[in-house]
Design an enzyme around this catalytic site. Structure first.
Site, PDB file in Angstrom:
ATOM      1  N   ASP A  40     -49.339  81.837  -0.440  1.00  0.00           N
ATOM      2  CA  ASP A  40     -49.927  80.735  -0.736  1.00  0.00           C
ATOM      3  C   ASP A  40     -49.093  80.172  -2.163  1.00  0.00           C
ATOM      4  O   ASP A  40     -49.381  78.994  -2.658  1.00  0.00           O
ATOM      5  CB  ASP A  40     -51.312  80.991  -1.618  1.00  0.00           C
ATOM      6  CG  ASP A  40     -51.277  82.074  -2.790  1.00  0.00           C
ATOM      7  OD1 ASP A  40     -49.916  82.305  -3.061  1.00  0.00           O
ATOM      8  OD2 ASP A  40     -52.037  82.363  -3.574  1.00  0.00           O
ATOM      9  N   GLY A  41     -47.680  80.453  -2.087  1.00  0.00           N
ATOM     10  CA  GLY A  41     -46.949  79.820  -2.785  1.00  0.00           C
ATOM     11  C   GLY A  41     -46.688  80.481  -4.337  1.00  0.00           C
ATOM     12  O   GLY A  41     -45.867  80.082  -5.118  1.00  0.00           O
ATOM     13  N   GLU A  42     -47.609  81.197  -4.702  1.00  0.00           N
ATOM     14  CA  GLU A  42     -47.659  82.039  -5.965  1.00  0.00           C
ATOM     15  C   GLU A  42     -46.309  82.839  -6.042  1.00  0.00           C
ATOM     16  O   GLU A  42     -46.084  83.753  -4.865  1.00  0.00           O
ATOM     17  CB  GLU A  42     -48.653  82.829  -6.380  1.00  0.00           C
ATOM     18  CG  GLU A  42     -50.038  81.919  -6.561  1.00  0.00           C
ATOM     19  CD  GLU A  42     -51.328  82.791  -6.761  1.00  0.00           C
ATOM     20  OE1 GLU A  42     -51.097  84.015  -6.932  1.00  0.00           O
ATOM     21  OE2 GLU A  42     -52.250  82.107  -6.991  1.00  0.00           O
ATOM     22  N   GLN A 100     -39.487  66.206 -25.709  1.00  0.00           N
ATOM     23  CA  GLN A 100     -40.812  65.922 -26.168  1.00  0.00           C
ATOM     24  C   GLN A 100     -41.230  66.557 -27.376  1.00  0.00           C
ATOM     25  O   GLN A 100     -41.962  67.293 -27.016  1.00  0.00           O
ATOM     26  CB  GLN A 100     -41.722  65.761 -25.132  1.00  0.00           C
ATOM     27  CG  GLN A 100     -41.655  65.120 -23.786  1.00  0.00           C
ATOM     28  CD  GLN A 100     -42.608  65.083 -22.727  1.00  0.00           C
ATOM     29  OE1 GLN A 100     -43.773  64.945 -22.972  1.00  0.00           O
ATOM     30  NE2 GLN A 100     -42.085  65.642 -21.405  1.00  0.00           N
ATOM     31  N   ASP A 172     -25.617  58.015 -30.571  1.00  0.00           N
ATOM     32  CA  ASP A 172     -26.822  57.607 -31.030  1.00  0.00           C
ATOM     33  C   ASP A 172     -26.857  58.344 -32.442  1.00  0.00           C
ATOM     34  O   ASP A 172     -26.132  59.007 -32.926  1.00  0.00           O
ATOM     35  CB  ASP A 172     -28.149  57.727 -30.519  1.00  0.00           C
ATOM     36  CG  ASP A 172     -28.123  59.107 -30.025  1.00  0.00           C
ATOM     37  OD1 ASP A 172     -27.826  60.108 -30.733  1.00  0.00           O
ATOM     38  OD2 ASP A 172     -28.890  59.577 -28.958  1.00  0.00           O
ATOM     39  N   LYS A 195     -28.006  52.859 -31.140  1.00  0.00           N
ATOM     40  CA  LYS A 195     -28.793  52.637 -29.834  1.00  0.00           C
ATOM     41  C   LYS A 195     -30.295  52.439 -29.941  1.00  0.00           C
ATOM     42  O   LYS A 195     -31.061  52.914 -30.671  1.00  0.00           O
ATOM     43  CB  LYS A 195     -28.744  54.187 -28.985  1.00  0.00           C
ATOM     44  CG  LYS A 195     -29.744  54.325 -27.936  1.00  0.00           C
ATOM     45  CD  LYS A 195     -29.123  55.766 -27.268  1.00  0.00           C
ATOM     46  CE  LYS A 195     -30.628  56.696 -27.530  1.00  0.00           C
ATOM     47  NZ  LYS A 195     -30.418  58.061 -26.854  1.00  0.00           N
ATOM     48  N   ARG A 197     -33.411  52.728 -27.480  1.00  0.00           N
ATOM     49  CA  ARG A 197     -34.030  53.071 -25.999  1.00  0.00           C
ATOM     50  C   ARG A 197     -35.164  52.228 -25.719  1.00  0.00           C
ATOM     51  O   ARG A 197     -36.035  52.202 -26.302  1.00  0.00           O
ATOM     52  CB  ARG A 197     -34.459  54.642 -26.288  1.00  0.00           C
ATOM     53  CG  ARG A 197     -34.959  55.134 -24.806  1.00  0.00           C
ATOM     54  CD  ARG A 197     -35.226  56.682 -24.908  1.00  0.00           C
ATOM     55  NE  ARG A 197     -34.072  57.438 -24.843  1.00  0.00           N
ATOM     56  CZ  ARG A 197     -33.223  57.482 -23.599  1.00  0.00           C
ATOM     57  NH1 ARG A 197     -33.492  56.849 -22.513  1.00  0.00           N
ATOM     58  NH2 ARG A 197     -32.023  58.321 -23.702  1.00  0.00           N
ATOM     59  N   ASP A 221     -22.577  64.644 -26.945  1.00  0.00           N
ATOM     60  CA  ASP A 221     -23.894  64.483 -27.013  1.00  0.00           C
ATOM     61  C   ASP A 221     -24.695  65.974 -26.479  1.00  0.00           C
ATOM     62  O   ASP A 221     -23.668  66.777 -25.903  1.00  0.00           O
ATOM     63  CB  ASP A 221     -24.293  63.429 -25.953  1.00  0.00           C
ATOM     64  CG  ASP A 221     -25.612  62.919 -26.273  1.00  0.00           C
ATOM     65  OD1 ASP A 221     -26.456  63.442 -27.127  1.00  0.00           O
ATOM     66  OD2 ASP A 221     -25.899  61.674 -25.899  1.00  0.00           O
TER      67      ASP A 221
HETATM   68  C1  R5P Z   1     -30.647  61.522 -27.207  1.00  0.00           C
HETATM   69  O1  R5P Z   1     -31.751  61.530 -28.346  1.00  0.00           O
HETATM   70  C2  R5P Z   1     -30.068  62.560 -26.683  1.00  0.00           C
HETATM   71  O2  R5P Z   1     -29.045  63.126 -27.658  1.00  0.00           O
HETATM   72  C3  R5P Z   1     -29.459  62.379 -25.442  1.00  0.00           C
HETATM   73  O3  R5P Z   1     -28.460  61.147 -26.040  1.00  0.00           O
HETATM   74  C4  R5P Z   1     -30.199  61.479 -24.446  1.00  0.00           C
HETATM   75  O4  R5P Z   1     -31.591  62.353 -24.371  1.00  0.00           O
HETATM   76  C5  R5P Z   1     -29.519  61.336 -23.222  1.00  0.00           C
HETATM   77  O5  R5P Z   1     -30.468  60.871 -22.109  1.00  0.00           O
HETATM   78  P1  R5P Z   1     -30.056  59.976 -21.068  1.00  0.00           P
HETATM   79  O6  R5P Z   1     -28.784  60.366 -20.536  1.00  0.00           O
HETATM   80  O7  R5P Z   1     -31.063  59.755 -20.187  1.00  0.00           O
HETATM   81  O8  R5P Z   1     -29.747  58.523 -21.708  1.00  0.00           O
END
Ligand code: R5P
Length: 317
Positions: A40-42, A100, A172, A195, A197, A221
């Site tokens: 079943d995929g589990e 998040q 950023d 930056k 977003r 980054d």
């Molecule tokens: C931002 O706060 C992070 O440090 C990265 O710069 C960011 O998450 C990169 O995401 P993307 O490549 O989609 O711009």
């Protein structure tokens, strides 16, 4: 073999290559486990080694498919706990959902906290992670977290290149502290991009604080996801007269239009680490340099096992 049979390292399917490399560093065999699926995929995981009373580590990058790798990690932790492991460390080189980490609008989750709760509830006694996006994500866990940074291997690589006229650019404001550490390690100047977003996949570099004209740039980054951030910043610094532009990022996610954007951006070299296996498309490009974090992770695991300081790694590396 400098470690005894008391240390066990198991691999999730998120980054088996890295786990094997860590085992090699530690000179231990990979922990035996069988990962299968029911009809079943589990998923079902059977640990094949005796782990009773052992110090167990399970390495899993919760990269794509994120939910599948996350659930697999949780099952692994549960499995080890029920098999009476003495201590269980979740080694998560790439921690999906970390971005998040706050409610920046109404009625949205804080998945970084949710995932931290899940990992703890499943049985982890500690966590070993690399560049959790924001250092404060460590505080989402009520268990000890050892937080490493890809900066250690990336800055060593750029230092060995002996790039002259160097300015480190943070793409950023959030990444400024890391960029400033790079600048110290590489003896370069520092510049910061402001930056904006626009959406999850669109970022616009608006202004630069610092001088980039005639300078070689290392832009660092924690993550390249859609590459919107890094490409927009690279275009801006190039427009302002920068010479060569090198990119160093810990996690090479390369999602959505990332590769297309990177192809069009004025970038001379892209360097990432192996916290996430490169996608086939990224591998096929043939020009993305991948540095391994295996010895850094292996050393951290050895020190955790021996109850030695992990933070010393930052000064010794
Ligand atoms: C931002 O706060 C992070 O440090 C990265 O710069 C960011 O998450 C990169 O995401 P993307 O490549 O989609 O711009």
């Amino acid at each position: 073999m400098f470690l005894n049979d008391n240390l066990k390292l198991f691999s999730g399917s998120g980054n088996a290559e890295l786990t094997r490399a860590v085992c090699k560093y530690l000179e231990i065999p990979l922990g035996g486990a069988d990962i299968e699926r029911f009809a079943d995929g589990e998923k079902v995981i059977r640990i094949e080694d005796d782990v009773r009373g052992r110090d167990c580590f399970v390495l899993q990058s919760t990269c794509r498919p994120v939910d599948e790798h996350l659930v697999e990690l949780l099952i692994y932790l549960d499995c080890l706990r029920r098999a009476s492991a003495k201590r269980i460390t979740a080694v998560v080189p790439y921690f999906g959902y970390a971005r998040q980490d706050r409610k920046d609008e109404g009625r949205v989750p804080i998945t970084a906290k949710l995932v931290a709760n899940l990992i703890t509830a499943a049985g982890a006694d500690r966590v070993l992670a690399i560049d959790l996006h924001a250092a404060q994500v460590q505080g989402f866990f009520d268990i000890p977290v050892d937080h490493l940074s890809g900066e250690l291997v990336l800055s060593r690589y750029f230092r060995d290149k002996k790039i002259g006229n160097l300015t480190i650019v943070s793409p950023d404001v959030g990444n400024m502290k890391i960029a400033s550490r790079y600048a110290d390690r590489l003896s370069g100047d520092l510049a910061i991009v402001h930056k904006k977003r626009v959406s999850g996949s669109e970022a616009i570099a608006q202004e630069i604080i610092g001088d980039v004209k005639g300078r070689n740039i290392v832009m660092c980054d924690d993550i390249i996801a859609t590459a919107g951030t890094i490409c927009s910043a690279a275009k801006l610094v190039k427009d302002r007269g920068a010479e060569k532009i090198y990119i160093g990022a810990t996690h090479g996610v390369f999602a959505g239009q990332a590769l297309e954007r990177l192809r069009e951006a004025p970038i001379d070299e892209i360097v990432v680490t192996d916290t996430i296996p490169l996608t086939h498309e990224a591998r096929d490009r043939g020009d993305i340099k991948v540095l391994t974090v295996s010895s850094m992770l292996g050393e951290a695991i050895k020190r955790i096992h021996r109850n030695e300081s992990v933070s010393n790694l930052f000064t010794e590396y």
